[in-house]
Motif scaffolding. Structure first.
Motif: not given
Length: 306
Positions: A105-106, A113-115, A128-129, A276-279
């Protein structure tokens, strides 16, 4: 159900492992990235604090460093490390631990990140959490629960629904508000929007979540970053701009005493999840032919700090 292991000794990992241990006993293990933290946890246990920093409970889950974990067998791994930890060596080690058919569980912030995990962990069940729980790691064995939130876990045709129902029950027994959802994409985009506003601004301004909305000047910064980000993510199904703005303010209020994970990283001089967020939002905007000046600016500023 089988065992549950929490991988990651940061704020969220300590919180999940501590509260699960308090209700499920020896069925919960905590896997850390360093042997030093594992030794400290086995010696002292996890100290849980309430939002005011007062002692709440001390529990003793079995702690192991990642290098000392054997094949996990049947069970669920709650992956709470940050995206910056998902190196090729880390993923190779995780693949050796979680057998074919195992479940992970991520809990990572941001997107992408899932990919990465799907490629690294073929033939494993991934879920995914998305959580808005507020937690602050005080030290290697102490965590403060700075704000209660919600945790949503995605269910699809590839996940073991029976295991997830058992996990949902355990998390609820531990005091968390948990929901299983077959339509998690909206929640992922909603969390991305909230993180994109709160995390970089708290890191740049060096303020806790509740302090972010304390002045008109800070609110103006929040609103400008929010409006730009909403305009980009609305192409991915987000709607109700007013409701989402209120949700950002509500998270600031509910986790008022929390230091965002990005602020914690900046203070500790660690690499942040800004890319991984704003980028990621900047890259989404580029593919849409849109400008993302605010997201580009906060990305550059946070990267310049560390």
């Amino acid at each position: 159900m089988g065992k549950v292991a929490v991988l990651g000794g940061g704020s969220l990992g300590l919180l999940l492992a501590g509260k699960l241990q308090a209700t499920s006993g020896s069925d919960c293990e905590l896997w850390t990235r360093t042997s030093n933290q594992a030794d400290l946890l086995n010696l002292n246990g996890i100290t849980l604090q309430d939002s005011g920093g007062c002692y709440s409970d001390r529990v003793h889950p079995v702690a192991r460093s990642l290098d000392n974990v054997g094949s996990f067998g049947e069970g669920i791994v709650l992956l709470t490390v940050k995206q910056t930890a998902l190196t090729s060596d880390f993923l190779e080690r995780l693949a050796a631990i979680v057998p074919s058919g195992g479940m992970v569980v991520l809990f990572q912030n941001g997107i992408g990140h899932r990919e990465l995990l799907r490629e690294a962990l073929p033939n494993r069940s991934l879920a995914v959490a998305v959580t808005t729980e507020g937690a602050l790691r005080v030290d290697a064995t102490t965590v403060r629960h700075t704000g209660s939130g919600e945790t949503r876990i995605g269910v699809d045709d590839e996940t073991d629904a029976k295991l997830l129902f058992s996990l949902e029950r355990m998390l609820k027994q531990a005091g968390f508000s948990v929901f299983l959802s077959k339509q998690l994409e909206g929640a992922i985009m909603r969390k991305l929007l909230i993180n994109a506003v709160i995390n970089p601004l708290t890191a740049i301004l060096r303020v806790r979540n509740g302090e972010l909305a304390a002045t008109s000047e800070r609110l103006a910064l929040m609103k400008a970053l929010f409006q730009e980000t909403y305009g980009i993510l609305s192409d991915f199904g987000l709607d109700d701009e007013t409701g989402l703005w209120n949700a950002v303010l509500q998270v600031c209020s509910a986790t008022r005493d929390n230091e965002s994970s990005m602020l914690q990283d900046v203070i500790a001089h660690k690499e942040t999840e800004i890319e991984f967020i704003n980028g990621a939002i900047c890259r989404m905007a580029s593919r849409q032919g849109k400008v993302a000046h605010w997201n580009e600016t906060v990305t550059a500023l946070v990267k310049a700090i560390y």
